[in-house]
Scaffold this motif. Sequence first.
Motif, PDB file in Angstrom:
ATOM      1  N   UNK A   1       0.905  -1.111   0.020  1.00 38.80           N
ATOM      2  CA  UNK A   1      -0.119  -0.051  -0.120  1.00 38.80           C
ATOM      3  C   UNK A   1       0.857   1.311  -0.045  1.00 38.80           C
ATOM      4  N   UNK A   2       1.965   1.101   0.813  1.00 37.95           N
ATOM      5  CA  UNK A   2       2.916   2.407   0.763  1.00 37.95           C
ATOM      6  C   UNK A   2       3.496   2.475  -0.403  1.00 37.95           C
ATOM      7  N   UNK A   3       3.924   1.621  -1.345  1.00 38.34           N
ATOM      8  CA  UNK A   3       4.615   1.643  -2.637  1.00 38.34           C
ATOM      9  C   UNK A   3       3.382   2.246  -3.408  1.00 38.34           C
ATOM     10  N   UNK A   4       2.276   1.828  -3.639  1.00 41.47           N
ATOM     11  CA  UNK A   4       1.311   2.092  -4.411  1.00 41.47           C
ATOM     12  C   UNK A   4       0.824   3.355  -4.337  1.00 41.47           C
ATOM     13  N   UNK A   5       0.612   4.066  -3.220  1.00 37.99           N
ATOM     14  CA  UNK A   5       0.268   5.228  -3.030  1.00 37.99           C
ATOM     15  C   UNK A   5       1.206   6.411  -2.523  1.00 37.99           C
ATOM     16  N   UNK A   6       2.523   5.923  -2.498  1.00 36.06           N
ATOM     17  CA  UNK A   6       3.550   6.667  -2.310  1.00 36.06           C
ATOM     18  C   UNK A   6       3.427   7.184  -0.729  1.00 36.06           C
ATOM     19  N   UNK A   7       2.851   6.276   0.150  1.00 30.95           N
ATOM     20  CA  UNK A   7       2.496   6.742   1.420  1.00 30.95           C
ATOM     21  C   UNK A   7       3.774   6.623   2.458  1.00 30.95           C
ATOM     22  N   UNK A   8       3.937   7.578   3.177  1.00 28.41           N
ATOM     23  CA  UNK A   8       5.065   7.645   4.191  1.00 28.41           C
ATOM     24  C   UNK A   8       4.735   7.325   5.489  1.00 28.41           C
ATOM     25  N   UNK A   9       3.234   7.688   5.796  1.00 34.46           N
ATOM     26  CA  UNK A   9       2.639   7.367   7.242  1.00 34.46           C
ATOM     27  C   UNK A   9       1.539   6.507   7.211  1.00 34.46           C
ATOM     28  N   UNK A  10       0.986   6.132   8.261  1.00 34.81           N
ATOM     29  CA  UNK A  10      -0.190   5.349   8.379  1.00 34.81           C
ATOM     30  C   UNK A  10      -1.254   6.226   7.791  1.00 34.81           C
ATOM     31  N   UNK A  11      -1.646   7.439   7.934  1.00 31.98           N
ATOM     32  CA  UNK A  11      -2.966   8.114   7.206  1.00 31.98           C
ATOM     33  C   UNK A  11      -2.788   8.351   6.073  1.00 31.98           C
ATOM     34  N   UNK A  12      -1.452   8.538   5.206  1.00 39.49           N
ATOM     35  CA  UNK A  12      -1.055   8.336   3.939  1.00 39.49           C
ATOM     36  C   UNK A  12      -1.814   7.395   3.459  1.00 39.49           C
ATOM     37  N   UNK A  13      -1.814   6.029   3.882  1.00 41.38           N
ATOM     38  CA  UNK A  13      -2.542   4.968   3.347  1.00 41.38           C
ATOM     39  C   UNK A  13      -4.096   5.160   3.091  1.00 41.38           C
ATOM     40  N   UNK A  14      -4.517   5.531   4.105  1.00 43.19           N
ATOM     41  CA  UNK A  14      -6.040   5.977   4.010  1.00 43.19           C
ATOM     42  C   UNK A  14      -6.174   7.023   3.028  1.00 43.19           C
TER      43      UNK A  14
END
Length: 493
Positions: free
Chosen positions: A98-111
Motif C-alpha cells: 500500500x505504501x508503494x502504491x500510494x507513495x505513502x510514508x505515514x499510516x494516514x497516507x495509506x487511508x
Amino acid sequence: MMTTVVFVSILLLTLIIALSSRSGKEVMNVEEYLVGGRSFSGMILFFLAVGEVYSIGTMIGFPGGIYAMGPSYGIWFLAYILLAYPVGYYIAPLIWRAGKKYGAMTLPDIFKGHYAHRGLELIITLAFLIFLIPWAQLQFQGLIVALSALGFNLSPTVAVLISGALAYIYISISGVKAPAMISIVKDILMFGAIVVVGIVVVMKVGSVSHLFELVKAKGASITIDKPTDVVYTVTTSFVQAIAFNFALIVAAVMTAKSEATVKKTQRFMPLYMLMYPFLVVTAYYALVALPNLEQPNNSFIATSLALLPSWLVGLVAAGAALSGILVLSVISLSLGAVVSRNLVRNIPERSQKKWVQIFVLIYLLISMFITIYVPQLMLNIIEMAYYGFAQFVPGLLSVFFFRKMTPTGIISGVVAGTATAVLMHINHMNVFSINIGLISLIVNFIVTYAVSIGFKGNYQLVSPIAGGKRKKDTPVNGPTIALMQADESKRPS
C-alpha cells in the motif's frame, strides 16, 4: 570511572555512525528522509524493525514486571510478541504494498491514498497523534530509571536533555537512516548484555532448576493460578499483537526495498525471543538475592551492578540508553511526518523535510517538559495507547481485503471504538476480565460494517490492495483516486 568511559565512547561511536549514514548526500528529498527512499535491505530493516519491538522496556520493564507482578506479566509480554510475528508476516507486506502504491510514508497516507477522503485521513491522523504523543515520555522515563540505577550522577533534567538532544541529532542528520544504522550497535549491545547477565546468574546459583527452588522457598509464584488472570492475559496479548503490527511498525516497514524483503525480515525476527529466558532468570534471581527493591524496574540493572565488572556495566548502560533513544528518534520522526503530511494541509513536498524537523523539535521539547515537570499527566493516555492503536485494525483490513467498507463506516468505527475504550477505562469497567481493547475493537468492527452497509449512499467502492487485477476506481462525489494499475506481473513478490 570505567563504566562512564565505555558508556560515553559508545555514544560517540553512534554519532560517527549517524554522520556516515548520510553517505555524502548534501540534499535529501522527503522520501529518503522519512522512509529511506524505500531502499533498505533485509538486514537493515531487521534491526530497525526489531528496534521498535525491543526498546528500553525490554531490559527494565519485562524483568521488573515479573519481579513486581509475577509470571502473568511475563507470559503476557511473551505471548503478545510471539503472536505479533505471524500476524506481521501476512500484514507487513501488505502495508509495504500500500505504501508503494500510494507513495505513502505515514499510516494516514495509506487511508488518504486508498479512499481520497479528507475526513477519514484527519480522523486517523488525530487518533494516531493522540496515542503516539505519550510514547516519548515513556522512553524518557525508562532512560531516567536505567541511568539512575546504573549509578550515573545525572539529575532527571540532565538525563532527559541529553537523550532528547541525541534523538534530535540522529534524525536531523539523515532522517530514518541514522536510527536504522545505529540500531545494529544497539541490538548487539542489548542482546549481548541480556545474555551475559543471564549466564552469570545461572553460574552464580548453579542451575536454573535450583533458582526456581529458591524462588518457591521465598513463597513467590512461578505459574498463573487465577482463571481471571488467564482471560486477561490471553485477550491482552491478542489486542497488543495486532495493535503493534497495524500501527507501530508502519514507518519501519515502508523503508524496505520490496515485499520479499519484508517477508524475509519477518521470518527471522522471532530469533530475538531467545533473549527472554535470560531475562526471566535475571528477574527471579533479583527476587531471591535482591528482595524489597524500591523500584522493581531496577531489577535487571541492580543484578548487573551486583554481578558484572565495571566495563561490562558500561556496555549494559549503553545498550539501555540506546534502546530508549532510538525508539524516541523513530517515534519523533513518525509524529513529525504525520503532522507535516496529514494534519497540516498544503505543505509542498519539497518543504516537508524542513517542517518535519521543526515539528520533531517541538514534540521533543514538549515531551521533555512533561517528563520533568508533570510526569503523571500522560499516564492514562499511555495506558490507553494500545486500545487506541487497535482501532486502526478494521480500517486497514478494509484497505487490504474488504471492498464493501466506506470511509464513513471506518470513521464511525474508529470513533465508536475509541469512545468505548476511553469510557470503560475511565469508569474502571470489567467485563469477565476481557481486555478493554478487545471489547472496543469488536464494537469498532460492528459499527464499521453496519454504517458501511446501511449508509453506503452513492460512494463507489474501492478494490482492496490484496485483490486481483485492478481498474481505476473513482468516488462519485469526490476527487479522482489516483490508483496505479496493479499489474500482478509488475508487483514485487
